[in-house]
Design a protein around this motif. Structure first.
Motif, short mmCIF file in Angstrom:
data_model
loop_
_atom_site.label_atom_id
_atom_site.label_comp_id
_atom_site.label_asym_id
_atom_site.label_seq_id
_atom_site.Cartn_x
_atom_site.Cartn_y
_atom_site.Cartn_z
N PHE A 178 2.79 4.62 1.09
CA PHE A 178 3.98 4.96 1.87
C PHE A 178 5.15 4.88 0.89
CE2 PHE A 178 0.71 3.79 5.24
CZ PHE A 178 1.07 4.77 6.32
N ILE A 179 6.17 5.82 1.11
CA ILE A 179 7.49 5.54 0.46
C ILE A 179 8.45 5.84 1.46
CG2 ILE A 179 8.95 6.69 -1.33
CD1 ILE A 179 6.22 7.69 -2.53
N ILE A 180 9.32 5.03 1.91
CA ILE A 180 10.46 4.96 2.75
C ILE A 180 11.83 5.01 2.16
CG2 ILE A 180 11.51 3.69 4.64
CD1 ILE A 180 8.87 1.98 5.24
N LEU A 181 12.35 6.15 2.44
CA LEU A 181 13.60 6.53 1.81
C LEU A 181 14.96 5.86 3.04
CD1 LEU A 181 13.35 10.20 0.41
CD2 LEU A 181 13.13 7.89 -0.68
N ASP A 182 15.35 4.89 2.82
CA ASP A 182 15.99 3.90 3.74
C ASP A 182 17.50 3.77 3.46
OD1 ASP A 182 16.80 2.03 5.54
OD2 ASP A 182 15.86 0.28 4.68
N TYR A 199 7.01 4.29 -8.48
CA TYR A 199 7.46 4.69 -7.05
C TYR A 199 6.50 5.45 -6.21
CZ TYR A 199 12.29 3.69 -8.60
OH TYR A 199 13.32 2.94 -8.79
N VAL A 200 5.24 6.06 -6.61
CA VAL A 200 4.41 6.75 -6.04
C VAL A 200 2.94 5.77 -5.96
CG1 VAL A 200 2.79 8.54 -6.12
CG2 VAL A 200 5.12 8.83 -7.05
N GLY A 201 2.97 4.84 -6.82
CA GLY A 201 1.81 3.71 -6.78
C GLY A 201 1.17 4.00 -7.85
N GLU A 202 0.32 2.75 -8.28
CA GLU A 202 -0.64 2.63 -9.26
C GLU A 202 -1.92 3.09 -8.69
OE1 GLU A 202 -0.83 -1.06 -10.96
OE2 GLU A 202 0.95 -1.11 -12.09
N ASN A 203 -3.07 3.24 -9.64
CA ASN A 203 -4.20 3.68 -9.30
C ASN A 203 -4.91 2.45 -8.43
OD1 ASN A 203 -6.87 4.79 -9.49
ND2 ASN A 203 -7.52 3.33 -11.06
N GLY A 204 -5.50 3.27 -7.18
CA GLY A 204 -5.90 2.33 -6.37
C GLY A 204 -4.84 1.56 -5.62
N ALA A 205 -3.42 1.94 -5.63
CA ALA A 205 -2.48 1.36 -5.13
C ALA A 205 -2.41 -0.28 -5.38
CB ALA A 205 -2.30 1.48 -3.62
N SER A 256 0.92 -0.94 -1.35
CA SER A 256 0.88 0.26 -0.45
C SER A 256 2.10 0.84 0.04
CB SER A 256 0.11 0.28 0.76
OG SER A 256 -1.45 -0.38 0.34
N LEU A 257 3.27 -0.10 -0.17
CA LEU A 257 4.43 0.39 0.26
C LEU A 257 5.60 0.16 -0.75
CD1 LEU A 257 5.87 1.27 3.07
CD2 LEU A 257 6.08 -1.17 3.67
N ALA A 258 6.58 1.52 -0.70
CA ALA A 258 7.55 1.47 -1.59
C ALA A 258 8.80 1.52 -0.77
CB ALA A 258 7.43 2.31 -2.65
N ILE A 259 9.66 0.72 -0.37
CA ILE A 259 11.03 0.78 0.35
C ILE A 259 12.17 0.84 -0.75
CG2 ILE A 259 12.40 -0.42 1.74
CD1 ILE A 259 10.12 -2.18 2.62
N THR A 284 8.10 13.04 -6.11
CA THR A 284 7.01 12.75 -5.47
C THR A 284 5.92 13.98 -4.97
OG1 THR A 284 8.22 10.87 -4.41
CG2 THR A 284 6.24 11.84 -3.40
N PHE A 285 6.67 14.91 -4.68
CA PHE A 285 5.78 16.22 -4.28
C PHE A 285 5.38 16.80 -5.54
CE2 PHE A 285 6.34 21.01 -3.67
CZ PHE A 285 5.47 21.13 -2.92
#
Length: 704
Positions: free
Chosen positions: A222-226, A483-489, A493-496, A518-519
């Motif tokens: 989960f990537i939250i743009l806050d 920012y997207v996450g490592e292997n196996g997170a 699991s969450l980037a804020i 990200t895309f």
């Protein structure tokens, strides 16, 4: 013992009076429950707006919800077993209600237990007929209608007050896989709903992992743009599962926000630098290619001349592509064409003076030939020009290209795209452009030098400089892992991403870069994967109306940061599902959102919406026959929302589960009265804030 027929008769509450595709009128029985039904196994409110009823038919049972309840007067009393027609001419009350058909419920038997099973399908397979009986659904049927016990419903998000408080469960694949929009006015509970969806999804995933006997945490992303800095508090209890990024200076446990400018695409650079088409944009892109390819030393003059000629060829081609209206007809276009040709002649003459033959002679000839074309189109008044011909521009373009082809290129290395994620020192870009301007001279020098001024001004803001030109730089693979996450997170699991202190003039660029990278990283992951599988990731955008704003008719052709941001999210909305990227939009003004993005959202959670324009827009997006539910939007209390779309079998009113105070985003209403009356202290030390505000960050940021 009650037979099945008797049991069915106990559930009858009325008969169908009239049928239309979008409305069914029902006459309630005199002995139908007045407020509470006790004949369904458990007490339930009936009749009640937006409650469900069943109308059995040959296809199973038509599911409908109540949209209107009222009393109509009858000229005769309706008594079962008596014929009183015409005996007493007085009005007698008859209770009636209107229904909207939304689905079909079919029944079956479990092969093992033999218990009754129900299956709900969207749409009406067979409409009822006049005289058909209307039934109250049992508790088991209600659970089937709202999908409480479906096999693919894995995450609980709340309960339905209109369906005997049955649990509302959702399938994460449907909720996040085809984009979700959480819409509603301020104070309706949007932020808490978004935070709850993330927490409950991660908790359900962990429970499922533990149930299989495996060890580990969910491989979720989960990537939250806050933009308001609300979500850090909501997940403060999950330190090991959260990566929090903020504008420096940062506290312990936080990471400095790092959106390196060398990762920006050429389109993003031209947008933020306001590079104008024609001269500035081609040369800015050329400068980016040179720096990314490592060409930071002085460029040979012949190679510079080749580059300038190519830029002029592009401008002439652009004028030709616009048709004869660009250089014929009105005085304005003729003057623009003459001005371009005069600049080409002047610059070629200037370059020819300091350039040795044969290049100098060729430049001088090009200058003379171009001048002859301009002079040949002068009218009787020396200050005006006749129409230019297509052949005039094609002659100049051909001469430019022939001369450019005789000159050496920048080097023998393979060409580098301005979009390539290759590191270069952002701080020398302005100097590099200044060098280009100095070496070129002529009429283009002033245009190019302004780019350097804009870039220097951007880097001068210490808040921005720390974000886009971090020292030491982060490698690209490390940035993707962060920012997207490592292997196996493994890193959570969450980037804020807290954007609250990102300067307003650059926040749209930062958001668009984060979304694009990200895309594109997920695009390349699927292509690199042997089986072509995607890497499921959810991108959450708060205050979406700020970043995915509806386009206006008065917007010019030049790209702005707002347009750039809207374009990337429209692309994600259209194509993200193919690459495993789900989009969650949270907005209080749906009427200001891009129609393209909203149209691609297949699931909606609608909190209280009061504005008429927003209500009309939401109604136009919803395909289901749920006019009654939408009319309830202005009066919904906090935490209640209408769930509809792909993730819900039928539109249903949900009371979202309440989050503990410590798990809620920092979006509560300000407590003016408690502060005014000293019930809540608010000590202020403006010196600390002013010092942090005005002091530049350290030269080197700590390693992550």
């Amino acid at each position: 013992m009650t037979s099945s027929v008797e049991r069915l008769a106990e559930l009858v509450v009325g008969t169908v009076e009239s049928v239309a595709p979008n409305e069914i009128r029902v006459l309630l029985e005199l002995d139908a429950p007045q407020s509470t039904a006790l004949n369904t196994g458990i007490p339930g409110a009936f009749p009640r707006l937006n409650g469900y009823v069943l109308i059995p038919n040959e296809a199973g049972a038509t599911v409908a919800y109540i949209t209107w309840i009222g009393i109509e007067r009858s000229p005769y009393p309706k008594r079962s077993g008596f014929k009183d027609f015409g005996l007493v001419d007085l009005p007698f009350p008859l209770r009636k209600m209107s229904l909207s058909p939304v689905g079909t419920l079919t029944s079956g038997r479990d092969r093992r237990s033999g218990a009754a099973m129900y299956d709900l399908s969207r749409g009406v397979l067979a409409f009822p007929s006049v005289g058909d009986q209307v039934l109250i659904p049992t508790a088991e049927q209600i659970e089937a209608i709202v999908g409480a016990k479906a096999d693919d419903k894995r995450v609980r998000i709340g309960s339905s007050p209109m369906a005997s408080s049955a649990a509302i469960m959702v399938d994460p694949d449907k909720l996040f896989g085809r984009h979700l929009a959480v819409l509603g006015n301020t104070g309706g509970g949007k932020s808490c709903t978004v935070a709850g969806l993330i927490r409950w999804s991660l908790a359900a995933s962990q429970k499922a992992i533990d149930g299989t006997g495996k060890k580990g945490h969910p491989n979720a992303r989960f990537i939250i743009l806050d933009p308001n800095g609300e979500y850090a508090q909501a997940f403060a209890d999950q330190v090991d599962n959260v990566r929090l990024f903020r504008v420096p200076p940062v506290a312990i446990g936080e990471r400095p926000l790092d959106v390196p400018a060398w990762l920006w695409s050429g389109h993003e650079w031209t947008t933020v630098a306001h590079a104008q088409p024609g001269a500035q944009r081609p040369l800015l892109l050329q400068g980016l290619r040179e720096l990314k390819a490592g060409h930071t030393e002085k460029v040979p003059r012949e190679a510079l001349i080749r580059r300038y000629l190519r830029s002029y060829s592009v401008r002439v081609s652009a004028m030709l592509s616009n048709g004869t209206s660009a250089f014929a007809g009105a005085p304005g276009p003729r003057f623009a064409c003459a001005g371009l040709l005069q600049k080409i002649a002047l610059d070629c003459e200037h370059l020819a003076v300091d350039t040795e033959d044969p290049t100098g002679g060729a430049l001088a000839k090009l200058s003379r030939d171009t001048t002859a074309i301009v002079e040949g189109r002068r009218s009787y008044n020396p200050r005006f020009f006749d129409d230019f011909a297509i052949a005039d521009l094609e002659t100049v373009r051909t001469a430019i290209n022939e001369l450019a082809n005789t000159l050496p290129d920048m080097g023998s290395t393979a060409p580098v795209s301005e979009d390539a994620p290759l590191y270069f020192d952002v701080n020398i870009l302005a100097e590099h452009l200044d060098r280009v301007a100095t070496e070129q001279g002529g009429s283009l020098a002033g245009f190019i030098s302004t780019l350097g001024l804009r870039i220097r001004g951007m880097l001068a803001d210490h808040r921005l400089g720390a974000v886009i030109s971090r020292d030491p730089p982060t490698s690209f693979d490390t940035w993707l892992s962060d920012y997207v996450g490592e292997n196996g997170a493994r890193n959570g699991s969450l980037a804020i991403i807290d954007l609250s202190l990102v300067p307003s003039e650059i926040v749209h660029i930062v958001v668009s870069v984060l979304a694009r990278l990200t895309f594109e990283s997920l695009q390349r992951y699927r292509r690199a994967h042997v089986e072509g599988n995607s890497l499921p990731t959810v991108l959450v955008l708060e205050e979406a109306h700020t970043f995915v704003r509806r386009g206006r008719d008065d917007e010019g052709p030049a790209s702005s940061p707002i347009q750039l941001c809207r374009e990337i999210f429209e692309r994600i909305a259209r194509e993200g599902r193919k690459f495993g990227l789900g989009l969650v939009l949270s907005s209080q003004r749906p009427s200001e959102l891009s129609p393209t993005v909203l149209a691609q959202c297949n699931t909606f959670l609608l909190h209280r919406i009061v504005n008429d324009t927003d209500q009309k827009l939401v109604a136009s997006l919803v395909p289901d026959n749920i006019g009654g539910l939408l009319r309830e939007l202005p009066s919904l209390p906090s935490r209640q929302a209408v769930l509809l779309g792909w993730a819900a079998p039928l539109p249903v009113l949900v009371e979202v589960d309440e989050l503990p105070l410590a798990h809620r985003p920092r979006s509560a209403d300000p407590d003016f009265w408690d502060v005014w009356t000293l019930a809540s202290e608010r000590p202020v030390d403006w010196g600390v804030i002013a010092n942090e505000w005005s002091s530049p960050p350290p030269a080197k940021q700590p390693d992550d």
